[in-house]
Motif scaffolding. Sequence first.
Motif, mmCIF file in Angstrom:
data_model
loop_
_atom_site.group_PDB
_atom_site.id
_atom_site.type_symbol
_atom_site.label_atom_id
_atom_site.label_comp_id
_atom_site.label_asym_id
_atom_site.label_seq_id
_atom_site.Cartn_x
_atom_site.Cartn_y
_atom_site.Cartn_z
ATOM 1 N N TYR A 127 -16.676 -0.718 -26.869
ATOM 2 C CA TYR A 127 -17.015 0.477 -26.098
ATOM 3 C C TYR A 127 -16.687 0.248 -24.631
ATOM 4 N N SER A 128 -16.007 1.200 -24.014
ATOM 5 C CA SER A 128 -15.705 1.148 -22.584
ATOM 6 C C SER A 128 -16.238 2.401 -21.912
ATOM 7 N N TRP A 129 -16.882 2.203 -20.779
ATOM 8 C CA TRP A 129 -17.369 3.344 -20.001
ATOM 9 C C TRP A 129 -16.939 3.163 -18.559
ATOM 10 N N TYR A 130 -16.237 4.152 -18.028
ATOM 11 C CA TYR A 130 -15.736 4.092 -16.662
ATOM 12 C C TYR A 130 -16.584 4.981 -15.761
ATOM 13 N N GLN A 131 -17.136 4.375 -14.733
ATOM 14 C CA GLN A 131 -17.970 5.110 -13.792
ATOM 15 C C GLN A 131 -17.093 5.842 -12.771
ATOM 16 N N PRO A 132 -17.642 6.867 -12.119
ATOM 17 C CA PRO A 132 -16.892 7.539 -11.060
ATOM 18 C C PRO A 132 -16.454 6.537 -9.998
ATOM 19 N N GLY A 133 -15.195 6.644 -9.584
ATOM 20 C CA GLY A 133 -14.660 5.728 -8.589
ATOM 21 C C GLY A 133 -13.866 4.578 -9.174
ATOM 22 N N GLU A 134 -14.026 4.299 -10.471
ATOM 23 C CA GLU A 134 -13.247 3.237 -11.094
ATOM 24 C C GLU A 134 -11.845 3.744 -11.432
ATOM 25 N N VAL A 135 -10.862 2.837 -11.326
ATOM 26 C CA VAL A 135 -9.473 3.216 -11.592
ATOM 27 C C VAL A 135 -9.313 3.725 -13.019
ATOM 28 N N ASP A 185 -10.444 10.503 -5.745
ATOM 29 C CA ASP A 185 -9.996 9.287 -5.080
ATOM 30 C C ASP A 185 -8.749 8.678 -5.721
ATOM 31 N N THR A 186 -8.101 9.393 -6.637
ATOM 32 C CA THR A 186 -6.933 8.829 -7.315
ATOM 33 C C THR A 186 -5.797 8.537 -6.343
ATOM 34 N N GLU A 208 -5.945 7.760 -3.160
ATOM 35 C CA GLU A 208 -6.257 6.581 -2.354
ATOM 36 C C GLU A 208 -6.181 5.312 -3.193
ATOM 37 N N GLN A 209 -6.667 5.374 -4.410
ATOM 38 C CA GLN A 209 -6.544 4.220 -5.301
ATOM 39 C C GLN A 209 -5.077 3.871 -5.530
ATOM 40 N N THR A 210 -4.268 4.903 -5.749
ATOM 41 C CA THR A 210 -2.835 4.690 -5.953
ATOM 42 C C THR A 210 -2.201 4.055 -4.732
ATOM 43 N N ARG A 211 -2.580 4.513 -3.554
ATOM 44 C CA ARG A 211 -2.027 3.957 -2.318
ATOM 45 C C ARG A 211 -2.337 2.472 -2.190
ATOM 46 N N ARG A 212 -3.563 2.072 -2.538
ATOM 47 C CA ARG A 212 -3.932 0.653 -2.442
ATOM 48 C C ARG A 212 -3.130 -0.200 -3.420
ATOM 49 N N VAL A 213 -2.957 0.306 -4.644
ATOM 50 C CA VAL A 213 -2.198 -0.445 -5.647
ATOM 51 C C VAL A 213 -0.728 -0.563 -5.220
ATOM 52 N N VAL A 214 -0.161 0.524 -4.715
ATOM 53 C CA VAL A 214 1.230 0.508 -4.275
ATOM 54 C C VAL A 214 1.407 -0.458 -3.103
ATOM 55 N N ALA A 215 0.470 -0.447 -2.164
ATOM 56 C CA ALA A 215 0.570 -1.330 -1.000
ATOM 57 C C ALA A 215 0.622 -2.788 -1.423
ATOM 58 N N ARG A 216 -0.194 -3.158 -2.415
ATOM 59 C CA ARG A 216 -0.171 -4.545 -2.895
ATOM 60 C C ARG A 216 1.159 -4.875 -3.562
ATOM 61 N N ALA A 217 1.703 -3.917 -4.310
ATOM 62 C CA ALA A 217 2.958 -4.169 -5.017
ATOM 63 C C ALA A 217 4.133 -4.327 -4.057
ATOM 64 N N LEU A 218 4.133 -3.565 -2.976
ATOM 65 C CA LEU A 218 5.286 -3.545 -2.088
ATOM 66 C C LEU A 218 5.398 -4.773 -1.195
ATOM 67 N N VAL A 219 4.336 -5.546 -1.069
ATOM 68 C CA VAL A 219 4.431 -6.762 -0.254
ATOM 69 C C VAL A 219 4.994 -7.929 -1.059
ATOM 70 N N ARG A 220 5.137 -7.758 -2.373
ATOM 71 C CA ARG A 220 5.713 -8.824 -3.196
ATOM 72 C C ARG A 220 7.230 -8.841 -3.028
ATOM 73 N N ARG A 221 7.801 -10.018 -3.246
ATOM 74 C CA ARG A 221 9.247 -10.171 -3.170
ATOM 75 C C ARG A 221 9.747 -10.786 -4.475
ATOM 76 N N PRO A 222 10.540 -10.054 -5.263
ATOM 77 C CA PRO A 222 10.854 -8.620 -5.091
ATOM 78 C C PRO A 222 9.689 -7.749 -5.528
ATOM 79 N N SER A 223 9.740 -6.493 -5.134
ATOM 80 C CA SER A 223 8.651 -5.578 -5.474
ATOM 81 C C SER A 223 8.694 -5.150 -6.938
ATOM 82 N N TRP A 224 9.871 -5.206 -7.582
ATOM 83 C CA TRP A 224 10.085 -4.716 -8.950
ATOM 84 C C TRP A 224 9.855 -3.204 -9.043
ATOM 85 N N ILE A 225 9.977 -2.520 -7.909
ATOM 86 C CA ILE A 225 9.932 -1.052 -7.890
ATOM 87 C C ILE A 225 11.270 -0.577 -7.335
#
Length: 331
Positions: free
Chosen positions: A69-77, A205-206, A208-225
């Motif tokens: 069973y999985s339950w996602y609270q408000p604010g969770e991705v 908040d989707t 803003e959540q997306t922005r945070r995930v993208v920001a982490r991905a784009l600092v990697r080398r290579p980004s794979w995006i």
Amino acid sequence: MAGYVARVRHDDPPGGAPEFKLLVNSVARRWSELDPLLPDPSHPRQSSYPLLTVTDPRGKPAATGTMHYSWYQPGEVGRTWGVPDQHWLTPVVGGPDPEGALDSLLSSWREQLEQLPTGTGSESAALLTWPSRDISGIRPMQRHGLQPFTVLAARRQRRGVPPSLPPRDVTIRLSEPQDIAAVVGLVMEEHRYEEHFGGVFIQSDTAEQTRRVVARALVRRPSWIWLAERRGRPVGLVWVSPPSRARWVGPLVRTGPAAYIGYAIVADEMRGQGIGTALINEAHQAMDSQGIAVTLLNYAVLNPVSGPFWHRMGYRPLWTTWETRPALALR
């Protein structure tokens, strides 16, 4: 089904018992004959929920089902990806009559859901994942009200369409940190499109959540995006998780290393011009050169665009997730 006996176990999982080892081994043989990319089935594991077991008319184990069973609270991705209350069953079904064994297992699961005090309201779902090529499960799942919802598709290394060039005024490159607004905008466009098929629920908040995930991905080398631009304007992307960041898909496929495509997007007004094919070919060439044996991705069954596109790109169904909403709509 007549002759099958379902039982609910509250003791330790029977993975070490010889008869259950025989069950798992028989399922492994059937899966290997159906689809060489399927992994071996897992043995039942300890869970806070009871384990469902089914024995055949001879008293031999014919199926097990691990509940989760999985339950996602408000604010969770996770709240973006499906209903908040998710009841999962992991079935291992064998014997000479897997259709009958699965039918009995699903009836037992329905009885267990009825006894739960919470989590089966209007924002709930009952879900299970089944090998796409194992047609023995289709009729019992339909009888119990389950419908195919999403597909996990697989592509072996160097399989797919021949490399192609994008339109003359379109360039493709790896994304950089300064591309964050373009990447977030395209991903949110994809979210809005996928909402139509019931698998994505955009929250306040989707973005803003997306922005945070993208920001982490784009600092990697290579980004794979990989980003496609037409005269400097972003018009599409493909976002790959290489094996080091896609370990969760490893147990779902026999061959490795495995990568995962999380997003492949072309702006609505730019579709049908070869941009998507060019993006995927760019990603495929990079993955093939890295020795990635298999690439996986999910698409919604009801999406009229995704399935046909990915099949052309060399992907085919490996696992299908079946679902009914709310959970107690399971028959």
